[in-house]
Design a protein around this motif. Sequence first.
Motif, PDB file in Angstrom:
ATOM      1  N   GLU A   1       0.840  -1.187   0.000  1.00 51.33           N
ATOM      2  CA  GLU A   1       0.000   0.000   0.000  1.00 51.33           C
ATOM      3  C   GLU A   1       0.875   1.236   0.000  1.00 51.33           C
ATOM      4  N   ALA A   2       0.249   2.389  -0.175  1.00 52.60           N
ATOM      5  CA  ALA A   2       1.002   3.642  -0.284  1.00 52.60           C
ATOM      6  C   ALA A   2       1.841   3.879   0.968  1.00 52.60           C
ATOM      7  N   GLY A   3       2.995   4.522   0.777  1.00 56.67           N
ATOM      8  CA  GLY A   3       3.840   4.863   1.905  1.00 56.67           C
ATOM      9  C   GLY A   3       5.247   4.331   1.748  1.00 56.67           C
ATOM     10  N   TRP A   4       5.928   4.163   2.868  1.00 51.66           N
ATOM     11  CA  TRP A   4       7.351   3.820   2.860  1.00 51.66           C
ATOM     12  C   TRP A   4       7.605   2.423   2.310  1.00 51.66           C
ATOM     13  N   ALA A   5       6.591   1.522   2.314  1.00 57.10           N
ATOM     14  CA  ALA A   5       6.749   0.154   1.810  1.00 57.10           C
ATOM     15  C   ALA A   5       5.843  -0.087   0.613  1.00 57.10           C
ATOM     16  N   SER A   6       5.681   0.911  -0.243  1.00 57.53           N
ATOM     17  CA  SER A   6       4.775   0.783  -1.391  1.00 57.53           C
ATOM     18  C   SER A   6       5.347  -0.070  -2.513  1.00 57.53           C
ATOM     19  N   GLY A   7       6.657  -0.392  -2.456  1.00 58.41           N
ATOM     20  CA  GLY A   7       7.265  -1.236  -3.478  1.00 58.41           C
ATOM     21  C   GLY A   7       7.190  -2.708  -3.156  1.00 58.41           C
ATOM     22  N   PHE A   8       7.379  -3.080  -1.884  1.00 59.54           N
ATOM     23  CA  PHE A   8       7.281  -4.477  -1.466  1.00 59.54           C
ATOM     24  C   PHE A   8       7.214  -4.568   0.048  1.00 59.54           C
ATOM     25  N   ASN A   9       6.640  -5.682   0.545  1.00 59.30           N
ATOM     26  CA  ASN A   9       6.709  -6.132   1.939  1.00 59.30           C
ATOM     27  C   ASN A   9       7.437  -7.464   1.931  1.00 59.30           C
ATOM     28  N   SER A  10       8.509  -7.584   2.700  1.00 62.43           N
ATOM     29  CA  SER A  10       9.363  -8.755   2.528  1.00 62.43           C
ATOM     30  C   SER A  10       9.938  -9.225   3.851  1.00 62.43           C
ATOM     31  N   LEU A  11      10.467 -10.456   3.822  1.00 60.39           N
ATOM     32  CA  LEU A  11      11.218 -11.041   4.925  1.00 60.39           C
ATOM     33  C   LEU A  11      10.460 -10.985   6.256  1.00 60.39           C
ATOM     34  N   PRO A  12       9.247 -11.543   6.324  1.00 67.30           N
ATOM     35  CA  PRO A  12       8.503 -11.498   7.580  1.00 67.30           C
ATOM     36  C   PRO A  12       9.132 -12.357   8.664  1.00 67.30           C
ATOM     37  N   LYS A  13       9.081 -11.853   9.882  1.00 68.70           N
ATOM     38  CA  LYS A  13       9.377 -12.632  11.082  1.00 68.70           C
ATOM     39  C   LYS A  13       8.232 -12.391  12.046  1.00 68.70           C
ATOM     40  N   VAL A  14       7.588 -13.468  12.483  1.00 73.28           N
ATOM     41  CA  VAL A  14       6.384 -13.367  13.295  1.00 73.28           C
ATOM     42  C   VAL A  14       6.579 -14.153  14.584  1.00 73.28           C
ATOM     43  N   MET A  15       6.131 -13.581  15.696  1.00 76.10           N
ATOM     44  CA  MET A  15       6.153 -14.307  16.957  1.00 76.10           C
ATOM     45  C   MET A  15       4.866 -14.040  17.732  1.00 76.10           C
ATOM     46  N   ARG A  16       4.525 -14.985  18.593  1.00 75.98           N
ATOM     47  CA  ARG A  16       3.366 -14.848  19.474  1.00 75.98           C
ATOM     48  C   ARG A  16       3.708 -13.814  20.546  1.00 75.98           C
ATOM     49  N   THR A  17       2.846 -12.833  20.714  1.00 78.12           N
ATOM     50  CA  THR A  17       3.027 -11.803  21.723  1.00 78.12           C
ATOM     51  C   THR A  17       1.698 -11.608  22.451  1.00 78.12           C
ATOM     52  N   ALA A  18       1.691 -10.733  23.453  1.00 76.79           N
ATOM     53  CA  ALA A  18       0.477 -10.486  24.232  1.00 76.79           C
ATOM     54  C   ALA A  18      -0.652 -10.030  23.315  1.00 76.79           C
ATOM     55  N   GLY A  19      -1.754 -10.732  23.360  1.00 78.38           N
ATOM     56  CA  GLY A  19      -2.908 -10.340  22.575  1.00 78.38           C
ATOM     57  C   GLY A  19      -2.928 -10.852  21.158  1.00 78.38           C
ATOM     58  N   GLY A  20      -1.913 -11.602  20.754  1.00 81.60           N
ATOM     59  CA  GLY A  20      -1.916 -12.103  19.373  1.00 81.60           C
ATOM     60  C   GLY A  20      -0.528 -12.327  18.830  1.00 81.60           C
ATOM     61  N   PHE A  21      -0.218 -11.644  17.731  1.00 82.23           N
ATOM     62  CA  PHE A  21       1.046 -11.841  17.023  1.00 82.23           C
ATOM     63  C   PHE A  21       1.636 -10.490  16.634  1.00 82.23           C
ATOM     64  N   THR A  22       2.961 -10.449  16.586  1.00 80.75           N
ATOM     65  CA  THR A  22       3.672  -9.289  16.065  1.00 80.75           C
ATOM     66  C   THR A  22       4.519  -9.731  14.885  1.00 80.75           C
TER      67      THR A  22
ATOM     68  N   PRO B   1      16.629   2.131  -0.039  1.00 81.95           N
ATOM     69  CA  PRO B   1      17.014   1.041   0.859  1.00 81.95           C
ATOM     70  C   PRO B   1      15.839   0.505   1.677  1.00 81.95           C
ATOM     71  N   ALA B   2      15.858  -0.811   1.933  1.00 83.79           N
ATOM     72  CA  ALA B   2      14.774  -1.485   2.655  1.00 83.79           C
ATOM     73  C   ALA B   2      14.882  -1.232   4.150  1.00 83.79           C
ATOM     74  N   LYS B   3      13.791  -0.747   4.724  1.00 83.21           N
ATOM     75  CA  LYS B   3      13.709  -0.434   6.145  1.00 83.21           C
ATOM     76  C   LYS B   3      12.836  -1.473   6.844  1.00 83.21           C
ATOM     77  N   LEU B   4      12.763  -1.374   8.171  1.00 82.49           N
ATOM     78  CA  LEU B   4      12.055  -2.376   8.957  1.00 82.49           C
ATOM     79  C   LEU B   4      10.787  -1.778   9.553  1.00 82.49           C
ATOM     80  N   GLY B   5       9.670  -2.498   9.405  1.00 85.21           N
ATOM     81  CA  GLY B   5       8.408  -2.077   9.983  1.00 85.21           C
ATOM     82  C   GLY B   5       7.794  -3.170  10.836  1.00 85.21           C
ATOM     83  N   THR B   6       6.697  -2.819  11.526  1.00 84.12           N
ATOM     84  CA  THR B   6       5.994  -3.782  12.363  1.00 84.12           C
ATOM     85  C   THR B   6       4.495  -3.706  12.118  1.00 84.12           C
ATOM     86  N   ALA B   7       3.824  -4.797  12.468  1.00 81.15           N
ATOM     87  CA  ALA B   7       2.371  -4.876  12.445  1.00 81.15           C
ATOM     88  C   ALA B   7       1.940  -5.839  13.539  1.00 81.15           C
ATOM     89  N   ILE B   8       0.703  -5.711  13.999  1.00 79.94           N
ATOM     90  CA  ILE B   8       0.165  -6.624  15.011  1.00 79.94           C
ATOM     91  C   ILE B   8      -1.134  -7.237  14.494  1.00 79.94           C
TER      92      ILE B   8
END
Length: 302
Positions: free
Chosen positions: A193-214, A228-235
């Motif tokens: 989607e539009a913004g800093w990662a509008s070209g690609f979302n890549s290399l996911p790392k997911v772990m169980r955290t409080a309330g769900g997943f990060t 250059p590729a930067k790092l983002g988060t989602a829950i």
Amino acid sequence: NPVLLNTPVPGTWNSGGIGSVPGGHAIWDGENYRIYFYGRGPSPNYFASIGVFISPNLESGWEEYAENPVLERDALGWDVNGVTAPYVIKDGDIYKMWYTAADNDFDVHIGYAESEDGYNWDRRAEPVLSPILDSSWEGRWVARPSVYKENDSTYMMWYNATSAETSWQIGFARSIDGVIWERVQDEPVLTIEAGWASGFNSLPKVMRTAGGFTMWFSGSTSNVFADPAKLGTAISPDGINWRLDRLYNPVMQVGVAGSWNETAVAAVGIFPDDDGYTMLYLGGDSDWESVSFGIAHYNPTI
């Protein structure tokens, strides 16, 4: 930083630079930390293979396993064109690895292997997740898995996929045994989607955290040389429906010009600590020839 400077060594399994499908994973095995990563070499073919680096501490003491690589391509198998981007868990006394590999047609699939010690691996003869040829977003490559074992009958995989029409996005699948996977929906769970990662979302790392997943993922507006590729988060409460950190993303920037991580940063391993998480992450240099590893401390922002 870096805590491990991974310089290619001519004539070895790790001599040929990063290649087109980077990725790796760090774990704690009960006694040591391990980074499972890949290298390309030796010449002239520079096939990708997977090796291990070991240390009792994240901050220092990293050494290469003397018998690297621990998993190579099978010249007679489906993964004939190299193996890369491993994700490893220790499940009881068994190490389980999901990895990325290219077949004779250079289509990219996810494979599976098991080991009693994490060094000597027995692979499954066929891929466990493959592209869907008529898919608009995962018709070409599926790669870079991140796997979580919820219980004895539930494995969860987040993975990268791309097609001729779209760049990297992130999908999701479930399995009862870690081998036979079922996608839960036809569309990505994390889309471009539009913004800093509008070209690609890549290399996911997911772990169980409080309330769900990060999820930690890398993104860019274009390619790593143009942006250059930067790092983002989602829950997510369920691993399927994700909410991006729109206030703080990207949560990690690349290094300054000339540094070891000026082209890309990506999560490799996330370990809980007293104040949040300690993250082992990779960084790519300006020539895309060397990946090295650093550590950072992360406090959740969402």
